[in-house]
Enzyme design. Structure first.
Site, PDB file in Angstrom:
ATOM      1  N   ARG A   1      17.128 -17.322 -35.409  1.00  0.00           N
ATOM      2  CA  ARG A   1      16.668 -16.257 -34.512  1.00  0.00           C
ATOM      3  C   ARG A   1      17.270 -16.339 -33.088  1.00  0.00           C
ATOM      4  O   ARG A   1      17.683 -15.309 -32.546  1.00  0.00           O
ATOM      5  CB  ARG A   1      15.140 -16.201 -34.451  1.00  0.00           C
TER       6      ARG A   1
ATOM      7  N   TYR B   1      19.406 -13.032 -32.510  1.00  0.00           N
ATOM      8  CA  TYR B   1      18.741 -11.991 -31.701  1.00  0.00           C
ATOM      9  C   TYR B   1      18.561 -12.411 -30.243  1.00  0.00           C
ATOM     10  O   TYR B   1      17.873 -11.719 -29.497  1.00  0.00           O
ATOM     11  CB  TYR B   1      17.348 -11.676 -32.247  1.00  0.00           C
TER      12      TYR B   1
ATOM     13  N   ARG C   1       5.463 -10.883 -39.918  1.00  0.00           N
ATOM     14  CA  ARG C   1       5.499 -11.791 -38.771  1.00  0.00           C
ATOM     15  C   ARG C   1       4.104 -12.159 -38.248  1.00  0.00           C
ATOM     16  O   ARG C   1       3.822 -13.325 -38.004  1.00  0.00           O
ATOM     17  CB  ARG C   1       6.285 -11.108 -37.652  1.00  0.00           C
TER      18      ARG C   1
ATOM     19  N   TYR D   1      10.447 -15.540 -40.509  1.00  0.00           N
ATOM     20  CA  TYR D   1      11.902 -15.359 -40.401  1.00  0.00           C
ATOM     21  C   TYR D   1      12.585 -16.648 -39.934  1.00  0.00           C
ATOM     22  O   TYR D   1      13.607 -16.600 -39.254  1.00  0.00           O
ATOM     23  CB  TYR D   1      12.240 -14.171 -39.489  1.00  0.00           C
TER      24      TYR D   1
ATOM     25  N   CYS E   1      29.011 -26.383 -35.943  1.00  0.00           N
ATOM     26  CA  CYS E   1      30.242 -26.190 -35.172  1.00  0.00           C
ATOM     27  C   CYS E   1      30.410 -24.747 -34.723  1.00  0.00           C
ATOM     28  O   CYS E   1      31.327 -24.041 -35.168  1.00  0.00           O
ATOM     29  CB  CYS E   1      31.434 -26.637 -36.004  1.00  0.00           C
ATOM     30  N   GLU E   2      29.513 -24.286 -33.897  1.00  0.00           N
ATOM     31  CA  GLU E   2      29.562 -22.938 -33.323  1.00  0.00           C
ATOM     32  C   GLU E   2      28.911 -23.028 -31.950  1.00  0.00           C
ATOM     33  O   GLU E   2      27.836 -23.616 -31.827  1.00  0.00           O
ATOM     34  CB  GLU E   2      28.722 -21.943 -34.143  1.00  0.00           C
TER      35      GLU E   2
HETATM   36  N1  LLP Z   1       7.996  -3.477 -43.949  1.00  0.00           N
HETATM   37  C1  LLP Z   1       9.313  -3.200 -43.908  1.00  0.00           C
HETATM   38  C2  LLP Z   1       9.831  -2.050 -44.653  1.00  0.00           C
HETATM   39  C3  LLP Z   1      10.175  -4.003 -43.144  1.00  0.00           C
HETATM   40  O1  LLP Z   1      11.473  -3.719 -43.103  1.00  0.00           O
HETATM   41  C4  LLP Z   1       9.637  -5.106 -42.418  1.00  0.00           C
HETATM   42  C5  LLP Z   1      10.513  -5.975 -41.624  1.00  0.00           C
HETATM   43  C6  LLP Z   1       8.254  -5.366 -42.514  1.00  0.00           C
HETATM   44  C7  LLP Z   1       7.465  -4.518 -43.278  1.00  0.00           C
HETATM   45  C8  LLP Z   1       7.592  -6.518 -41.822  1.00  0.00           C
HETATM   46  O2  LLP Z   1       7.601  -6.358 -40.446  1.00  0.00           O
HETATM   47  P1  LLP Z   1       6.815  -7.391 -39.516  1.00  0.00           P
HETATM   48  O3  LLP Z   1       5.336  -7.223 -39.750  1.00  0.00           O
HETATM   49  O4  LLP Z   1       7.252  -8.754 -39.900  1.00  0.00           O
HETATM   50  O5  LLP Z   1       7.197  -7.017 -38.150  1.00  0.00           O
HETATM   51  N2  LLP Z   1      14.551 -11.179 -39.090  1.00  0.00           N
HETATM   52  C9  LLP Z   1      13.988 -10.429 -37.985  1.00  0.00           C
HETATM   53  C10 LLP Z   1      12.925  -9.445 -38.450  1.00  0.00           C
HETATM   54  C11 LLP Z   1      13.415  -8.448 -39.465  1.00  0.00           C
HETATM   55  C12 LLP Z   1      12.326  -7.506 -39.890  1.00  0.00           C
HETATM   56  C13 LLP Z   1      12.779  -6.632 -40.994  1.00  0.00           C
HETATM   57  N3  LLP Z   1      11.780  -5.801 -41.562  1.00  0.00           N
HETATM   58  C14 LLP Z   1      13.444 -11.410 -36.953  1.00  0.00           C
HETATM   59  O6  LLP Z   1      13.552 -12.622 -37.144  1.00  0.00           O
HETATM   60  O7  LLP Z   1      12.924 -10.984 -35.922  1.00  0.00           O
END
Ligand code: LLP
Length: 413
Positions: free
Chosen positions: A314, A318, A278, A373, A344-345
Site C-alpha cells: 500500500r 498508493y 476494509r 489489502y 531492490c526497488e
Molecule cells: N465492493 C466492490 C465492488 C469493490 O470493488 C470493493 C473494493 C469493495 C466492495 C470493498 O470496499 P471497501 O469496503 O474495502 O472499501 N487495494 C486498495 C483497495 C481496493 C478496493 C477495491 N474495491 C487499497 O489497499 O486501498
C-alpha cells in the site's frame, strides 16, 4: 489504533497477547489479526441495520484468509466476490453460496458457470455483454440468474484515484443516464431476473456524503424501474466506510453511516446489501517486522526492516500512510527516518521521513492498520516467501496461514 491493541508497561499487546512473543515464536514478517476487533465491527454493521432487511457481504478481496472467512460466516456475514478463486475460498471456509454476490467488470464464462452451478445469490453486472453471457449460461443450466446492474452514478468519491470508481470516465458500471435502457433491453433475456440495482463508487472514503448521494440516486432509480414494471427487490451499495490511517484522521462511524442509508431506503421495502471489506479488518490487523540495519546516506536516515512492499504494497502503490510502533518502547528518543524493506526497488518503503522510536537492529516494529489489502496484495517478488498469519483470540493465538517455504516458491514450475 484499535482498542484491541494497547501498551502495558511499554510492551504492545493485542488482546491479552504480547506481540513480541508472537514475533519471537513465529518469526517476522508476521501478520496478526484481533478476532474481537473484527467481530466488533461486523456487529456494528449488523446492529445499525436494525429491522431494515439487509445483508452484509464481506468483500473477500480485503483479506481472504479461510479462518477469517469462516469467522465472518459463522457470525452471519455473506460475501462479495470478484473471481472464481474467491468463491472457492468462501465455500472452502464453509460460507454459503446463497450468501454470495459476484461483482467485477471482467467475469469469465468459467467463473460465471461455476457461480451458477454453486447457486450464488446474485450477480452485479457491469456490461450488456456480461448480461448476455450470464443469460446464455443460465439457460444451458435451466436456471434463472438474479441480477443487479452496477450503475455508475457519476459521483466523485474524493479518494485515491486508483480506488475511485464512480465517475463516468472509470471502467466500472453502466452510466446512470443509460442504465434504464439496459434494463429494458434485458427484458428479452429470459434467464435473468432483473431484481436489483447496485453501485460502488470507491474505497477508503472518509466523507460519507458522496456515498449517501450515490445511495439516494440508486433508491430513485429503483423507484423508476419499479414504475416500468421491474420487480426491484434489492439495493447493493458497494463497499463500507474508510478507516483512519493517520494520527488524528477521523473516519465515518459505521453506525451513523448505516443509519443514514437505512433512512434513505425507508419505506421502499428494498433489501439493502453492503459489501464492506476494509472497515471490518483493516484496524484489526498489524504487520510485525524486525529491524535488520540502521544506515545513513548523506543526510538521510534509513531503518531497514525484514518486511517489504511484497508483504504490504500500500505505501508503494498508493503512497498510503501506515503508523509504525515499537513492540517494546525503549525510551531512546526519536529519529526521523525512511523505513524500508530488502526489495531492490527505491519504491520499497513502508514509511518515508517518519518520526519513529530510535530503534536498533533486532528491535521489533508493528506496521499498523494492515489487516485489509495487506496480505491479500502480497507477492513473491524477489523470491520472498509470503508471511505467516496469526489470529489472536483473548490470551491465545493460532497460526491461520503458515509462512511460505522455499519449496512453496517453486511449486508448479
Ligand atoms: N465492493 C466492490 C465492488 C469493490 O470493488 C470493493 C473494493 C469493495 C466492495 C470493498 O470496499 P471497501 O469496503 O474495502 O472499501 N487495494 C486498495 C483497495 C481496493 C478496493 C477495491 N474495491 C487499497 O489497499 O486501498
Amino acid at each position: 489504533m484499535d482498542s484491541a491493541y494497547r501498551y502495558e508497561q511499554d510492551t504492545l499487546y493485542c488482546e491479552q497477547v504480547a506481540l513480541a512473543d508472537v514475533a519471537s515464536r513465529e518469526g517476522t514478517p508476521c501478520y496478526v489479526y484481533s478476532k474481537s476487533a473484527i467481530l466488533r465491527r461486523l456487529r456494528a454493521y449488523q446492529e445499525a441495520f436494525g429491522s431494515t432487511p439487509h445483508a452484509i457481504c464481506y468483500a473477500v478481496k480485503a483479506n481472504g484468509n479461510l479462518s477469517l472467512l469462516r469467522l465472518l460466516a459463522e457470525e452471519g456475514a455473506g460475501f462479495d466476490i470478484v473471481s472464481g478463486g474467491e468463491l472457492f475460498r468462501v465455500l472452502k471456509a464453509g460460507g454459503k453460496a446463497s450468501s454470495v454476490v459476484f461483482s467485477g467488470v471482467g467475469k469469465t464464462a468459467d467463473e460465471i458457470a461455476y457461480a451458477l452451478d454453486q447457486g450464488i445469490y446474485g450477480f452485479n453486472c457491469e456490461s450488456e455483454g456480461e448480461l448476455a453471457l450470464i443469460d446464455t449460461l443460465a439457460e444451458r443450466r435451466g436456471v434463472t440468474a438474479r441480477v443487479a446492474v452496477r450503475v455508475n452514478p457519476d459521483v466523485d468519491a474524493a479518494t485515491h484515484p486508483y480506488i475511485s470508481t464512480g465517475l463516468r470516465e472509470h471502467k466500472f458500471g453502466i452510466d446512470i443516464a443509460e442504465v434504464e435502457a439496459v434494463y429494458e433491453r434485458a427484458r428479452a433475456l429470459k434467464h435473468l431476473s432483473m431484481e436489483g440495482v447496485s453501485c460502488h463508487i470507491g474505497s477508503q472514503i472518509l466523507d460519507p456524503a458522496p456515498m449517501l448521494e450515490a445511495a439516494g440516486r440508486l433508491v430513485a432509480l429503483a423507484q423508476r424501474l419499479r414504475e416500468k414494471g421491474f420487480d426491484i427487490r434489492h439495493l447493493d451499495l458497494g463497499g463500507g466506510v474508510g478507516v483512519p490511517y493517520r494520527p488524528g484522521e477521523s473516519s465515518p462511524s459505521i453506525t451513523e453511516f448505516v443509519t443514514a442509508l437505512c433512512a434513505l431506503a425507508e419505506g421502499s421495502g428494498l433489501r439493502v446489501l453492503l459489501e464492506p471489506g476494509r472497515s471490518l479488518v483493516a484496524e484489526a490487523g498489524m504487520l510485525l517486522t524486525r529491524v535488520l540495519y540502521r544506515k545513513r546516506n548523506g543526510k538521510k536516515e534509513f531503518v531497514i526492516v525484514d518486511a517489504s512492499m511484497t508483504d504490504l504494497i500500500r505505501p508503494a502503490l498508493y503512497g498510503a500512510y501506515h503508523g509504525i510502533l515499537p513492540l517494546r518502547r525503549a525510551h531512546r528518543g526519536v529519529i526521523r527516518a525512511d523505513v524500508v524493506g530488502p526489495v531492490c526497488e527505491t519504491g520499497d518503503f513502508l514509511a518515508r521521513g517518519r518520526e519513529i522510536d530510535n530503534v536498533l537492529p533486532g528491535d521489533l516494529l508493528a506496521v499498523c492498520t494492515a489487516g485489509a489489502y495487506g496480505f491479500a496484495q502480497a507477492s513473491n517478488y524477489n523470491a520472498r516467501p509470503r508471511p505467516v498469519e496469526v489470529l489472536i483470540d483473548g490470551d491465545n493465538y493460532s497460526v491461520i496461514r503458515t509462512r511460505e517455504s522455499y519449496d512453496d516458491l517453486v511449486r508448479g514450475e
